[in-house]
Scaffold this motif. Sequence first.
Motif, PDB file in Angstrom:
ATOM      1  N   GLU A   1       0.817  -1.201   0.000  1.00  0.00           N
ATOM      2  CA  GLU A   1       0.000   0.000   0.000  1.00  0.00           C
ATOM      3  C   GLU A   1       0.858   1.262   0.000  1.00  0.00           C
ATOM      4  O   GLU A   1       0.553   2.248  -0.688  1.00  0.00           O
ATOM      5  N   GLN A   2       1.944   1.223   0.772  1.00  0.00           N
ATOM      6  CA  GLN A   2       2.824   2.390   0.817  1.00  0.00           C
ATOM      7  C   GLN A   2       3.532   2.605  -0.518  1.00  0.00           C
ATOM      8  O   GLN A   2       3.672   3.735  -0.990  1.00  0.00           O
ATOM      9  N   ARG A   3       3.978   1.516  -1.156  1.00  0.00           N
ATOM     10  CA  ARG A   3       4.623   1.648  -2.466  1.00  0.00           C
ATOM     11  C   ARG A   3       3.631   2.178  -3.497  1.00  0.00           C
ATOM     12  O   ARG A   3       3.951   3.013  -4.341  1.00  0.00           O
ATOM     13  N   ALA A   4       2.393   1.676  -3.436  1.00  0.00           N
ATOM     14  CA  ALA A   4       1.391   2.071  -4.421  1.00  0.00           C
ATOM     15  C   ALA A   4       0.965   3.523  -4.259  1.00  0.00           C
ATOM     16  O   ALA A   4       0.518   4.157  -5.228  1.00  0.00           O
ATOM     17  N   SER A   5       1.077   4.051  -3.038  1.00  0.00           N
ATOM     18  CA  SER A   5       0.657   5.435  -2.808  1.00  0.00           C
ATOM     19  C   SER A   5       1.505   6.433  -3.578  1.00  0.00           C
ATOM     20  O   SER A   5       1.093   7.579  -3.793  1.00  0.00           O
TER      21      SER A   5
ATOM     22  N   LEU B   1      -4.227   0.503  -8.355  1.00  0.00           N
ATOM     23  CA  LEU B   1      -4.568   1.076  -7.059  1.00  0.00           C
ATOM     24  C   LEU B   1      -5.907   0.541  -6.552  1.00  0.00           C
ATOM     25  O   LEU B   1      -6.095   0.353  -5.349  1.00  0.00           O
ATOM     26  N   ASP B   2      -6.826   0.301  -7.483  1.00  0.00           N
ATOM     27  CA  ASP B   2      -8.106  -0.284  -7.095  1.00  0.00           C
ATOM     28  C   ASP B   2      -7.912  -1.698  -6.548  1.00  0.00           C
ATOM     29  O   ASP B   2      -8.541  -2.098  -5.559  1.00  0.00           O
ATOM     30  N   SER B   3      -7.018  -2.465  -7.180  1.00  0.00           N
ATOM     31  CA  SER B   3      -6.722  -3.821  -6.703  1.00  0.00           C
ATOM     32  C   SER B   3      -6.056  -3.790  -5.328  1.00  0.00           C
ATOM     33  O   SER B   3      -6.348  -4.623  -4.465  1.00  0.00           O
ATOM     34  N   VAL B   4      -5.169  -2.816  -5.131  1.00  0.00           N
ATOM     35  CA  VAL B   4      -4.514  -2.677  -3.824  1.00  0.00           C
ATOM     36  C   VAL B   4      -5.540  -2.340  -2.750  1.00  0.00           C
ATOM     37  O   VAL B   4      -5.471  -2.830  -1.618  1.00  0.00           O
ATOM     38  N   SER B   5      -6.521  -1.509  -3.117  1.00  0.00           N
ATOM     39  CA  SER B   5      -7.581  -1.168  -2.166  1.00  0.00           C
ATOM     40  C   SER B   5      -8.378  -2.404  -1.785  1.00  0.00           C
ATOM     41  O   SER B   5      -8.702  -2.613  -0.607  1.00  0.00           O
ATOM     42  N   HIS B   6      -8.689  -3.262  -2.772  1.00  0.00           N
ATOM     43  CA  HIS B   6      -9.392  -4.517  -2.483  1.00  0.00           C
ATOM     44  C   HIS B   6      -8.540  -5.423  -1.597  1.00  0.00           C
ATOM     45  O   HIS B   6      -9.048  -6.075  -0.676  1.00  0.00           O
ATOM     46  N   LEU B   7      -7.241  -5.472  -1.878  1.00  0.00           N
ATOM     47  CA  LEU B   7      -6.332  -6.297  -1.069  1.00  0.00           C
ATOM     48  C   LEU B   7      -6.322  -5.818   0.379  1.00  0.00           C
ATOM     49  O   LEU B   7      -6.341  -6.633   1.316  1.00  0.00           O
ATOM     50  N   THR B   8      -6.300  -4.517   0.573  1.00  0.00           N
ATOM     51  CA  THR B   8      -6.302  -3.960   1.934  1.00  0.00           C
ATOM     52  C   THR B   8      -7.569  -4.359   2.684  1.00  0.00           C
ATOM     53  O   THR B   8      -7.515  -4.797   3.843  1.00  0.00           O
ATOM     54  N   ARG B   9      -8.710  -4.241   1.996  1.00  0.00           N
ATOM     55  CA  ARG B   9      -9.982  -4.575   2.635  1.00  0.00           C
ATOM     56  C   ARG B   9     -10.064  -6.067   2.954  1.00  0.00           C
ATOM     57  O   ARG B   9     -10.471  -6.468   4.050  1.00  0.00           O
ATOM     58  N   ASN B  10      -9.660  -6.900   2.012  1.00  0.00           N
ATOM     59  CA  ASN B  10      -9.718  -8.347   2.236  1.00  0.00           C
ATOM     60  C   ASN B  10      -8.731  -8.803   3.297  1.00  0.00           C
ATOM     61  O   ASN B  10      -9.014  -9.728   4.070  1.00  0.00           O
TER      62      ASN B  10
ATOM     63  N   GLN C   1      -7.777 -10.890   8.653  1.00  0.00           N
ATOM     64  CA  GLN C   1      -7.135 -10.746   9.968  1.00  0.00           C
ATOM     65  C   GLN C   1      -8.171 -10.810  11.090  1.00  0.00           C
ATOM     66  O   GLN C   1      -7.964 -11.471  12.109  1.00  0.00           O
ATOM     67  N   GLU C   2      -9.313 -10.137  10.915  1.00  0.00           N
ATOM     68  CA  GLU C   2     -10.353 -10.144  11.943  1.00  0.00           C
ATOM     69  C   GLU C   2     -10.940 -11.544  12.113  1.00  0.00           C
ATOM     70  O   GLU C   2     -11.216 -11.978  13.235  1.00  0.00           O
ATOM     71  N   ALA C   3     -11.118 -12.260  10.986  1.00  0.00           N
ATOM     72  CA  ALA C   3     -11.670 -13.616  11.065  1.00  0.00           C
ATOM     73  C   ALA C   3     -10.714 -14.559  11.779  1.00  0.00           C
ATOM     74  O   ALA C   3     -11.121 -15.376  12.615  1.00  0.00           O
ATOM     75  N   VAL C   4      -9.414 -14.454  11.467  1.00  0.00           N
ATOM     76  CA  VAL C   4      -8.431 -15.331  12.097  1.00  0.00           C
ATOM     77  C   VAL C   4      -8.277 -14.998  13.573  1.00  0.00           C
ATOM     78  O   VAL C   4      -8.168 -15.887  14.423  1.00  0.00           O
ATOM     79  N   MET C   5      -8.276 -13.700  13.891  1.00  0.00           N
ATOM     80  CA  MET C   5      -8.142 -13.322  15.294  1.00  0.00           C
ATOM     81  C   MET C   5      -9.333 -13.808  16.112  1.00  0.00           C
ATOM     82  O   MET C   5      -9.195 -14.113  17.301  1.00  0.00           O
ATOM     83  N   SER C   6     -10.518 -13.886  15.484  1.00  0.00           N
ATOM     84  CA  SER C   6     -11.693 -14.344  16.223  1.00  0.00           C
ATOM     85  C   SER C   6     -11.567 -15.808  16.637  1.00  0.00           C
ATOM     86  O   SER C   6     -12.250 -16.254  17.560  1.00  0.00           O
TER      87      SER C   6
ATOM     88  N   GLN D   1      -3.412  -0.475  11.222  1.00  0.00           N
ATOM     89  CA  GLN D   1      -3.418  -1.669  12.057  1.00  0.00           C
ATOM     90  C   GLN D   1      -2.011  -2.254  12.059  1.00  0.00           C
ATOM     91  O   GLN D   1      -1.393  -2.409  10.997  1.00  0.00           O
ATOM     92  N   VAL D   2      -1.508  -2.565  13.252  1.00  0.00           N
ATOM     93  CA  VAL D   2      -0.128  -3.034  13.357  1.00  0.00           C
ATOM     94  C   VAL D   2      -0.073  -4.371  14.074  1.00  0.00           C
ATOM     95  O   VAL D   2      -0.929  -4.683  14.906  1.00  0.00           O
TER      96      VAL D   2
END
Length: 733
Positions: free
Chosen positions: A368-372, A383-392, A397-402, A683-684
Amino acid sequence: MTIDISQFFQVFFDEAEELLAEKERLLLAVDIAAPDAEDLNAIFRTAHSIKGGASTFGLSDMSEVTHILESLLDRIRQGQMALTAEHVDAFLAAKDILKMQLDGHRLGSAVDQDAVANVRMMLQSFSQDVPVAALTPVAPAFHTAEKETVSHAGGQRYRLELPKMEEREVDALAAELGLLGDVAVSALPDARKVLEVTTHESLDDILAICSFVLNPDDMVITQAPPLAPGEAEAARAAQEKAQGYGFFDPLPATPAAQGAADPGYGFFQPLEDIRAAAGVQSDAERGYGFFQPLEQIRADAAKAGNASAAATPAVASAVAEAEQEKKPAKKEGDKAGAESSSIRVSIEKVDQLINLVGELVITQAMIEQRASALDPMLHEKLLDSVSHLTRNTRDLQEAVMSIRMMPMDFVFSRFPRMVRDLATKLGKKVDFITNGAATELDKGLIERIVDPLTHLVRNSIDHGVEMPAARVAAGKTEAGRLFLSASHQGGNIIIEVSDDGAGLNRERILAKAAQQGLDVSESMSDAEVWQLIFAPGFSTAEAVTDVSGRGVGMDVVKRNISAMGGVVDIRSAKGFGTTISISLPLTLAILDGMSIRVGDEVYILPLGFVIESLQPAVEDIKDISGKGQVVKVRGEYLPLIPLYQMFDIAPRFTSPSEGICVILETEGRKAALFVDDLVGQQQVVVKNLESNYRKVVGISGATILGDGGVSLILDVAALIRSSRQLADESIFS
C-alpha cells in the motif's frame, strides 16, 4: 485389521474434562427442592458418557466410580429417590475424584487412593438397598431396583429381534438399553434373542446404543402403542404371580417351550388374562395387543395428526403424548448436530496461522505504501486492486483473530464451585451472580486472568462479605451477593468483581500502612488509600488462615494485570461493598494504532487510549512553576507530556501551539501528549520487544511499518505515570 485406539486417548481426555465441567455446572445450578427432569438426565448422561469412554480405553478405575455414580443418578432421575443437598455434595466429590484420576492417566500425577475409596463408600452408602454389581457383562442391579416402583407406562414399546449373538453380548446390550427404560429378554425358536424395550427415549437413542454392539441393519424392529398405567401394572402383577420372577430379570433358558407355548415371547401374559385384570375390552377398542410394522405405526400417527378433528379421544391423547415425548429427543438431536459441526485444532496451529496473517498484514502495508507513490490516473486499476487487497486482508485478519477469542464463560464457570465451597467453609452465605459470560477475550489473556480473578473472588468472600448474623444486624439480607461481570469498552474488556459486603476500612488500611513504614497521610484521597492494598506484604487480616492473611496476592494481582497491558481500579463505600475493576486489551497480537511523528522518529499510539487531537492556542497553555505545563481543553486543565523530552529527541517544534496535542485517557486520568505531527491510522502487528531486546520504560512493544522500518509502540499508562506533571494533584484543580 486391528486398530490402535491409543491414538484416540487425547480426544477422550479432552471430552472427559468437558463432561466433568458440564457435570459440575449442572450440579451447582440444579434446584434441589424441585429438580428439572432434563437437568437430571443431563447429569446422568455426563456420568454415562465418561463411563463408556473409560471402559473403551480400559481405564477401569474411572469406570468403576462412574458405574456406582450412574446407578445412583439413575434412581434419582427415575423418581425412586429424592435429590438432597448431601447427594449434590457427594456427586461434586465424585467429580473431583474423576478429575484426579483423569489427570493421573493423562499427566501421570499421583492419585489419592484413600480419597477414591472414601468417595466410593459414600456413594455406596447412599445406594443402601441398591447393591451395585461389579462391572461384568450381565444385567446390572439397577434393573432389579427399577421393578420396585418405576413405571414406563405411556412410553414407546420397541421389539428388537437380534441376529445370532453370543450370550454375553446380548446381556451387555440389554444392560445398556436398561439405562433408557424397561428391558425384557426372550428367545426365538432359532435361538436368536428378542429384546422388549419400553422407554420414553427416541428410537434413534436405541439405535445409537445398539450400534456399539452390532449393525442396526441386522435387527428387525417393530413397535406397539404404549401401555396404559393400569395395564402395565396388571401385566406386571400377573407375570410375577404366574411365573415368579422380576419384570426385568432374564427368562429361564427354555427357548423351545417359550416359542411354542408363549406367543408373547415370555414378556406378556395371555391377552385375556391381562384384559381381565385391567378391565380392558378388546383389541379393536384399545388398538393394541399385537405388533405392527414400525412404518405403519408412524403412518397411522401422521394420519391421526392430520385428521385430529375426527380422531377418538384415546387416539388424540396417544398422538399428543407421542409428540410430547419426541420433543426432548429432537432437542438432543439438535445439540448433537451442533457439536458435530466443530473440530478440535491444536493451539500451535492457530498461533502459526495468526503469525502468518500478521506477516501478511505487514506485507500488505508495504504494498500500500509503495502504491501510494504511483500516479492514480496512470495506475487506476492497480490502485483499485490494492484497495481490495487492503480490505480483504483486514477481513481475513479479523476472522483469524476471532479464532483465538474465547468467551469469558471459560473463566466464570470455574468460580461457582469455589464460591460454594469457600462460603461453606467460612460459615457464610453467598449468592454468586455473573454477567457478560459471552464477552470474548483472547485465549492467551484468558489463561493468564484466571489466577488474578481467583484471588480477587476469594478476597471478596473472606474480607468483603460479612457473616450472616452481622449482615442481618446491619439491615442486609442474610446471604451476601458476589458479582462477576465482563463487558467491552472501546478496544478493552472491563472485568469487575463486586460484593455488597462491609467495604474497605480506610482507618485500618492507613494504620496498617503506617505500621509497615509506608508513606501515608490523613489527607490522602480514598483512591490513593485503596491502592495501598496492592503494596507487597500488605494485609489487614487479624489472623493468618489457609484462605488469606499473609499479604501475598494483591501485589501479584496488580503485577500480572500490568504485565498484560491492563490496569486495576478500586471503588469502595463503607457498609455498601467494594468493586475491583480490571481493564485489559482484547488481544495482544494486533492493535489499531495512530502513527505519530516526533523529530525523525515515528511511534505508534494505541487507538484505544486516544480521545481526540488538537492544536492548542497560545493562551490555552499555562506554565506551572516547577511543575511543567498544562493545557486548557474546554475548561479542563490537563498536564502536558512533551514526548521529545521523555525520549530525548530533537523535535521540529518545541512550542505546543505549533505542534499537535493528542488527548489520552487511562486509569481514570487524562493528559495531553505533545508531538510534532500525526502520520495516520493503521493496524499493526505487535512484536514483543522485551523478548527480543530488553524492557524499555514507556514502550510496550514494536511493529514493522510498511517501509520495512521498525516503530515502537508507546505504553500510554507508563508515560502518564512517569510524567513529572502528575506528581502533584493540584495540577488538576
